[in-house]
Write a protein that holds these residues in place. Structure first.
Motif, mmCIF file in Angstrom:
data_model
loop_
_atom_site.group_PDB
_atom_site.id
_atom_site.type_symbol
_atom_site.label_atom_id
_atom_site.label_comp_id
_atom_site.label_asym_id
_atom_site.label_seq_id
_atom_site.Cartn_x
_atom_site.Cartn_y
_atom_site.Cartn_z
ATOM 1 N N PRO A 290 0.819 -1.212 0.000
ATOM 2 C CA PRO A 290 0.000 0.000 0.000
ATOM 3 C C PRO A 290 0.859 1.270 0.000
ATOM 4 O O PRO A 290 1.840 1.362 0.725
ATOM 5 N N THR A 291 0.467 2.218 -0.826
ATOM 6 C CA THR A 291 1.165 3.505 -0.895
ATOM 7 C C THR A 291 0.345 4.615 -0.255
ATOM 8 O O THR A 291 0.853 5.704 -0.039
ATOM 9 N N GLY A 292 -0.937 4.336 -0.009
ATOM 10 C CA GLY A 292 -1.826 5.365 0.506
ATOM 11 C C GLY A 292 -2.302 6.309 -0.584
ATOM 12 O O GLY A 292 -2.925 7.324 -0.302
ATOM 13 N N LYS A 293 -2.033 5.965 -1.838
ATOM 14 C CA LYS A 293 -2.388 6.825 -2.976
ATOM 15 C C LYS A 293 -3.186 6.038 -4.009
ATOM 16 O O LYS A 293 -3.134 4.819 -4.069
ATOM 17 N N ILE A 294 -3.888 6.778 -4.840
ATOM 18 C CA ILE A 294 -4.548 6.229 -6.016
ATOM 19 C C ILE A 294 -3.757 6.745 -7.206
ATOM 20 O O ILE A 294 -3.729 7.949 -7.459
ATOM 21 N N SER A 295 -3.082 5.858 -7.886
ATOM 22 C CA SER A 295 -2.277 6.263 -9.043
ATOM 23 C C SER A 295 -3.149 6.287 -10.286
ATOM 24 O O SER A 295 -3.862 5.321 -10.570
ATOM 25 N N LEU A 296 -3.095 7.404 -10.994
ATOM 26 C CA LEU A 296 -3.785 7.535 -12.272
ATOM 27 C C LEU A 296 -2.755 7.926 -13.312
ATOM 28 O O LEU A 296 -1.982 8.870 -13.094
ATOM 29 N N GLU A 297 -2.751 7.219 -14.419
ATOM 30 C CA GLU A 297 -1.818 7.527 -15.497
ATOM 31 C C GLU A 297 -2.577 7.646 -16.809
ATOM 32 O O GLU A 297 -3.309 6.733 -17.185
ATOM 33 N N LEU A 298 -2.401 8.785 -17.483
ATOM 34 C CA LEU A 298 -2.863 8.904 -18.857
ATOM 35 C C LEU A 298 -1.809 8.198 -19.684
ATOM 36 O O LEU A 298 -0.709 8.701 -19.874
ATOM 37 N N ASN A 299 -2.145 6.995 -20.124
ATOM 38 C CA ASN A 299 -1.144 6.105 -20.686
ATOM 39 C C ASN A 299 -1.001 6.207 -22.190
ATOM 40 O O ASN A 299 0.104 6.097 -22.716
ATOM 41 N N THR B 73 -4.401 2.539 -10.333
ATOM 42 C CA THR B 73 -3.878 1.556 -9.389
ATOM 43 C C THR B 73 -4.305 1.965 -7.987
ATOM 44 O O THR B 73 -4.070 3.093 -7.557
ATOM 45 N N ASN B 74 -4.928 1.030 -7.288
ATOM 46 C CA ASN B 74 -5.403 1.273 -5.929
ATOM 47 C C ASN B 74 -4.271 0.976 -4.947
ATOM 48 O O ASN B 74 -3.981 -0.176 -4.661
ATOM 49 N N GLY B 75 -3.647 2.018 -4.433
ATOM 50 C CA GLY B 75 -2.593 1.863 -3.446
ATOM 51 C C GLY B 75 -3.102 1.992 -2.022
ATOM 52 O O GLY B 75 -2.312 2.112 -1.085
ATOM 53 N N LEU B 76 -4.414 1.983 -1.857
ATOM 54 C CA LEU B 76 -5.006 2.069 -0.520
ATOM 55 C C LEU B 76 -5.028 0.680 0.113
ATOM 56 O O LEU B 76 -4.852 -0.327 -0.564
ATOM 57 N N GLU B 77 -5.267 0.631 1.394
ATOM 58 C CA GLU B 77 -5.303 -0.649 2.106
ATOM 59 C C GLU B 77 -6.658 -1.329 2.010
ATOM 60 O O GLU B 77 -6.851 -2.397 2.572
ATOM 61 N N ARG B 78 -7.585 -0.719 1.315
ATOM 62 C CA ARG B 78 -8.925 -1.284 1.181
ATOM 63 C C ARG B 78 -9.367 -1.191 -0.284
ATOM 64 O O ARG B 78 -8.879 -0.356 -1.037
ATOM 65 N N PRO B 79 -10.311 -2.029 -0.676
ATOM 66 C CA PRO B 79 -10.807 -1.956 -2.057
ATOM 67 C C PRO B 79 -11.638 -0.692 -2.268
ATOM 68 O O PRO B 79 -12.173 -0.121 -1.315
ATOM 69 N N MET B 80 -11.698 -0.259 -3.514
ATOM 70 C CA MET B 80 -12.608 0.816 -3.903
ATOM 71 C C MET B 80 -13.725 0.159 -4.700
ATOM 72 O O MET B 80 -13.470 -0.456 -5.727
ATOM 73 N N ASN B 81 -14.949 0.281 -4.217
ATOM 74 C CA ASN B 81 -16.068 -0.343 -4.920
ATOM 75 C C ASN B 81 -16.359 0.351 -6.236
ATOM 76 O O ASN B 81 -16.870 -0.250 -7.165
ATOM 77 N N GLN B 82 -16.036 1.624 -6.294
ATOM 78 C CA GLN B 82 -16.241 2.386 -7.510
ATOM 79 C C GLN B 82 -15.368 3.629 -7.405
ATOM 80 O O GLN B 82 -15.228 4.215 -6.331
ATOM 81 N N LEU B 83 -14.761 4.022 -8.487
ATOM 82 C CA LEU B 83 -13.973 5.245 -8.521
ATOM 83 C C LEU B 83 -14.516 6.103 -9.638
ATOM 84 O O LEU B 83 -14.540 5.688 -10.802
ATOM 85 N N GLY B 84 -14.993 7.289 -9.291
ATOM 86 C CA GLY B 84 -15.544 8.204 -10.278
ATOM 87 C C GLY B 84 -14.599 9.376 -10.508
ATOM 88 O O GLY B 84 -14.052 9.923 -9.560
ATOM 89 N N LEU B 85 -14.411 9.712 -11.756
ATOM 90 C CA LEU B 85 -13.574 10.858 -12.122
ATOM 91 C C LEU B 85 -14.402 11.832 -12.939
ATOM 92 O O LEU B 85 -15.060 11.444 -13.907
ATOM 93 N N GLU B 86 -14.358 13.100 -12.553
ATOM 94 C CA GLU B 86 -14.923 14.157 -13.386
ATOM 95 C C GLU B 86 -13.738 14.850 -14.045
ATOM 96 O O GLU B 86 -12.881 15.414 -13.363
ATOM 97 N N ILE B 87 -13.684 14.758 -15.361
ATOM 98 C CA ILE B 87 -12.549 15.292 -16.117
ATOM 99 C C ILE B 87 -13.057 16.364 -17.069
ATOM 100 O O ILE B 87 -14.121 16.210 -17.687
ATOM 101 N N VAL B 88 -12.292 17.435 -17.197
ATOM 102 C CA VAL B 88 -12.613 18.500 -18.133
ATOM 103 C C VAL B 88 -11.580 18.465 -19.256
ATOM 104 O O VAL B 88 -10.376 18.483 -18.999
#
Length: 143
Positions: free
Chosen positions: A26-35, A52-67
């Motif tokens: 776990p990194t304590g971060k949520i890594s997002l990469e525009l690949n 990439t979920n670097g948290l110690e728990r699962p994320m049931n859903q991750l929502g991003l609002e992007i402009v």
């Protein structure tokens, strides 16, 4: 000699089994990469984002609002992206198409908000603070 061969084999197998555990710590971060960005046959643009979920728990859903901004710096459109469940230490890839929008017309993808990164019962976490951003494209990505 046989003992030495077995010892080396055991050490090698032990080292191999440890490497994945270290890579997924776990990194304590949520890594997002525009690949990747690539043109589509209809003149649009396909974008690939890796989460990439670097948290110690699962994320049931991750929502991003992007402009999305076009090359002259003007806001072009708002996008809402949803990643389904991402287990702790795991990675997911999301591809989406911007129909009728050429890749070379985009200058920037701004992350306006991050939603659902923690369970609703956790109230002291501001999801955008958990982001660790990366980019492998010519389009600016992030704040």
């Amino acid at each position: 000699m046989r003992f030495l061969t077995q010892f080396v084999t055991i050490c090698f197998l032990s080292a191999v089994s440890v490497v994945p555990a270290l890579a997924q710590a776990p990194t304590g971060k949520i890594s997002l990469e525009l690949n990747h960005v690539q043109p589509t046959q209809d003149g649009g643009c396909r974008l690939s984002i890796i989460a990439t979920n670097g948290l110690e728990r699962p994320m049931n859903q991750l929502g991003l609002e992007i402009v999305a901004f076009i090359t002259d710096g003007l806001v072009d459109q708002f996008l809402r992206l949803e990643f389904s469940r991402i287990s702790a230490g795991k990675t997911k890839v999301l591809q989406f198409d911007l129909a009728g929008k050429a890749c070379d017309s985009l200058s920037r993808l701004h992350i306006n908000d991050v939603l659902n990164c923690v369970p609703a019962s956790v109230t002291d976490v501001y999801c955008p603070d958990l982001l660790d951003l990366g980019n492998r494209t010519a389009i600016q990505f992030g704040d």
